[in-house]
Design a protein around this motif. Sequence first.
Motif: not given
Ligand code: FES
Length: 184
Positions: A118-122, A137-142
């Motif tokens: 799980i990406c730790t951004h969002f 790689y997280c495709p949501c915001h890179g």
């Molecule tokens: S949720 Fe992964 S980069 Fe924003």
Amino acid sequence: MDEMKKPRRDFLFVATGAVVAIGAAAITRPLLGHMAPAGDSPLLHGLEVDLSLLKEGEQMTATFMGKPVAIRYRTPAEIKAAQADDTADLPHTETDRSRLRPKPDGKLDHRFLVFYPICTHFGCVVVGEAGDYDGWYCPCHGAHFDTSGRVRKGPAPINMEIPDYEWVSDGVIRLRRLPLLGFS
Ligand code: FES
């Protein structure tokens, strides 16, 4: 780099406390018997996952207590890259070995990385064998994560988290239940 360039061998296992498995047809059947609640209730005792059928370069994902948990059998190149980058300028400093848990004999098995994918951004689910560091790689915001699941580039503030787990034998891990009020 094309983030989706490589074929992936990810398998999805769903185990919401019971023994359930969904995934690649070739290995669904044998793995049905390789994931089981530890004791009477996974809420109390956790979920045991047998890694013996996982091959080098493969990844499985279990859903436990409502969260996905990924287990990757890393290749020697992935382990080497992760260890070499212990001294890199990491946004969130952690060594590769600190992200592993010892086996019953006290030794680390550097092959198996267990983490929340799980990406730790969002909170997007990351894509494996992708990104500038050939990790995730997280495709949501890179956001780019290396082969230890550490953030290396992009907006994610910290490394992907490591679940609470332990090795119960040479090839079996137990995902521990999340803390619940009223249980000890
Ligand atoms: S949720 Fe992964 S980069 Fe924003």
